[in-house]
Scaffold this motif. Structure first.
Motif, PDB file in Angstrom:
ATOM      1  N   GLN A 102      82.286  75.895  37.759  1.00 13.25           N
ATOM      2  CA  GLN A 102      82.599  76.199  36.362  1.00 13.25           C
ATOM      3  C   GLN A 102      81.433  76.840  35.619  1.00 13.25           C
ATOM      4  OE1 GLN A 102      84.453  72.754  34.314  1.00 13.25           O
ATOM      5  NE2 GLN A 102      84.917  71.952  36.345  1.00 13.25           N
ATOM      6  N   LYS A 103      80.201  76.542  36.051  1.00 13.54           N
ATOM      7  CA  LYS A 103      79.030  77.076  35.362  1.00 13.54           C
ATOM      8  C   LYS A 103      78.318  78.108  36.242  1.00 13.54           C
ATOM      9  CE  LYS A 103      76.416  74.328  33.034  1.00 13.54           C
ATOM     10  NZ  LYS A 103      75.496  73.250  32.631  1.00 13.54           N
ATOM     11  N   GLU A 104      77.781  79.107  35.597  1.00 12.45           N
ATOM     12  CA  GLU A 104      77.071  80.139  36.350  1.00 12.45           C
ATOM     13  C   GLU A 104      75.815  79.570  37.004  1.00 12.45           C
ATOM     14  OE1 GLU A 104      74.841  84.430  35.529  1.00 12.45           O
ATOM     15  OE2 GLU A 104      76.278  83.620  34.064  1.00 12.45           O
ATOM     16  N   LYS A 105      75.154  78.623  36.291  1.00  7.93           N
ATOM     17  CA  LYS A 105      73.916  78.067  36.830  1.00  7.93           C
ATOM     18  C   LYS A 105      73.652  76.708  36.171  1.00  7.93           C
ATOM     19  CE  LYS A 105      70.650  81.009  37.223  1.00  7.93           C
ATOM     20  NZ  LYS A 105      69.555  81.950  36.859  1.00  7.93           N
ATOM     21  N   THR A 106      73.045  75.818  36.941  1.00  8.60           N
ATOM     22  CA  THR A 106      72.628  74.524  36.409  1.00  8.60           C
ATOM     23  C   THR A 106      71.308  74.146  37.057  1.00  8.60           C
ATOM     24  OG1 THR A 106      73.319  72.238  35.977  1.00  8.60           O
ATOM     25  CG2 THR A 106      73.855  73.153  38.151  1.00  8.60           C
ATOM     26  N   THR A 107      70.782  72.968  36.729  1.00  7.80           N
ATOM     27  CA  THR A 107      69.505  72.532  37.311  1.00  7.80           C
ATOM     28  C   THR A 107      69.650  71.119  37.861  1.00  7.80           C
ATOM     29  OG1 THR A 107      68.679  71.565  35.246  1.00  7.80           O
ATOM     30  CG2 THR A 107      68.244  73.923  35.631  1.00  7.80           C
ATOM     31  N   GLN A 140      63.462  78.653  42.206  1.00  7.76           N
ATOM     32  CA  GLN A 140      62.427  77.913  41.502  1.00  7.76           C
ATOM     33  C   GLN A 140      61.890  78.750  40.338  1.00  7.76           C
ATOM     34  OE1 GLN A 140      61.697  74.784  42.338  1.00  7.76           O
ATOM     35  NE2 GLN A 140      63.175  74.868  44.039  1.00  7.76           N
ATOM     36  N   GLY A 141      61.187  78.078  39.436  1.00  5.86           N
ATOM     37  CA  GLY A 141      60.489  78.776  38.363  1.00  5.86           C
ATOM     38  C   GLY A 141      61.377  79.079  37.167  1.00  5.86           C
ATOM     39  N   THR A 142      60.792  79.882  36.250  1.00  2.86           N
ATOM     40  CA  THR A 142      61.500  80.254  35.029  1.00  2.86           C
ATOM     41  C   THR A 142      62.764  81.039  35.361  1.00  2.86           C
ATOM     42  OG1 THR A 142      59.390  80.389  33.851  1.00  2.86           O
ATOM     43  CG2 THR A 142      61.299  81.421  32.808  1.00  2.86           C
ATOM     44  N   GLY A 143      63.873  80.629  34.765  1.00  3.28           N
ATOM     45  CA  GLY A 143      65.133  81.315  35.013  1.00  3.28           C
ATOM     46  C   GLY A 143      65.803  80.879  36.295  1.00  3.28           C
ATOM     47  N   GLY A 144      65.183  79.937  36.997  1.00  2.00           N
ATOM     48  CA  GLY A 144      65.757  79.462  38.248  1.00  2.00           C
ATOM     49  C   GLY A 144      66.827  78.422  38.014  1.00  2.00           C
TER      50      GLY A 144
END
Length: 311
Positions: A15-20, A53-57
């Motif tokens: 459902q989500k393009e990206k999560t963490t 990893q990192g910013t935007g990861g």
């Protein structure tokens, strides 16, 4: 629990393009390390998950991947069937029954255990409610105006409305509609609607917001009531208003306090307790109850004399 969590993680990723990992850990109330192991398990199961990893990861599913089957647990299916059965209880057709058969036939190996929730929305008025509900559903789908005769405390009236939502609340069915007579949205109780007909006139949908069904909105209060009830009426006060609506006096009686919105409904409710209730405040309500009882006594005395004269 783990398989449910894995299915839940996969649902989020679809459902989500990206999560963490921290977001998933908070959502499923586990550690970040557990989430990382879950992601590894999903990858081993053939789900194309990528991590950066990192910013935007973050964690995401590779572009273009789609699941062929809806991801539902056995508990999810049980809840869906419970909802369909509740709607079937007020249905005037076989639609919901046939829909349940389709779901059960395609998921017989997936649905385990006994039903844990049984809901019957039909009340005592199934025979009159089912045709109204089915007709209103058709009118909402076709964007057709409906007309009916409405019985309200203020009197009877003919109404023509734009139907938007069927609502079940406070143990009753309601229609949320734009009333052409009032030129505003109104909540109509189905049991007060008679002669419901779909007209040949269609309407363009307004920006129909969901009705505010909070008790404060529908029942705004205004009458501060204090009344004494006999101890053997505690069960009814708890059922209708909860355990916080009264305190127990030293003599065992119950001091009831609440906000009421309608004088006539309040008096009618108090009278249903017979000699088990006494209004303390406000004086206006106390006086109205007293005069109502006196009028009832006169009626019964008059009827008694009438019976004697007939003999």
């Amino acid at each position: 629990m783990k398989i449910d969590r894995l299915i839940g993680i996969l649902s989020v990723l679809l459902q989500k393009e990206k999560t963490t990992a921290p977001e998933l850990a908070e959502r499923f109330e586990v550690s970040k390390r557990t989430i990382n192991r879950d992601i590894e398990d999903l990858c081993r199961a053939g789900i194309p998950i990528r991590t950066a990893q990192g910013t935007g990861g973050g964690i995401s599913i590779m572009d273009g991947y789609r699941m062929d089957r809806i991801i539902l647990t056995s508990k999810d299916m049980q809840m869906i069937l419970a909802g369909l059965r509740s709607l079937d209880s007020v249905s005037g057709s076989s639609y919901y029954g046939q829909l349940m058969e389709k779901i059960q036939a395609g998921s017989s190996e997936f649905i385990t255990g006994r039903d844990s929730i049984l809901i019957d929305l039909s009340s005592w008025y199934r025979d009159s409610l089912a045709p109204k509900i089915e007709m209103i559903q058709d009118a909402i789908a076709d964007r057709s105006l409906i007309k009916f005769r409405y019985y309200a405390p203020s009197g009877e009236s003919e109404r023509t409305v734009e139907p938007y939502y069927l609502v079940f609340r406070w143990s009753s069915w309601y229609l949320w509609a734009w009333c052409l007579k009032s030129k505003d949205f109104r909540l109509f109780k189905l049991n007060r609607m008679d002669g419901v007909q779909i007209t040949e006139r269609n309407f363009e949908c307004r920006d129909a917001t969901m009705p505010d069904l909070s008790n404060e909105k529908i029942f705004p209060g205004g009458i501060k009531v204090k009344a004494l009830f006999e101890a053997d009426q505690k069960w009814r006060l708890v059922e209708e208003f909860g355990t916080s609506c009264f305190t127990e006096n030293e003599d065992g009686r119950l001091l009831f306090t609440a906000d009421y919105t309608d004088m006539e409904n309040l008096i009618t409710w108090i009278l249903t307790f017979g000699d088990k209730a006494e209004v303390i405040e406000p004086e206006e309500v106390r006086e109205k109850v007293r005069t109502t009882i006196e009028a009832m006594i006169k009626n019964y005395r008059r009827n008694k004399r009438h019976e004697i004269s007939l003999d």
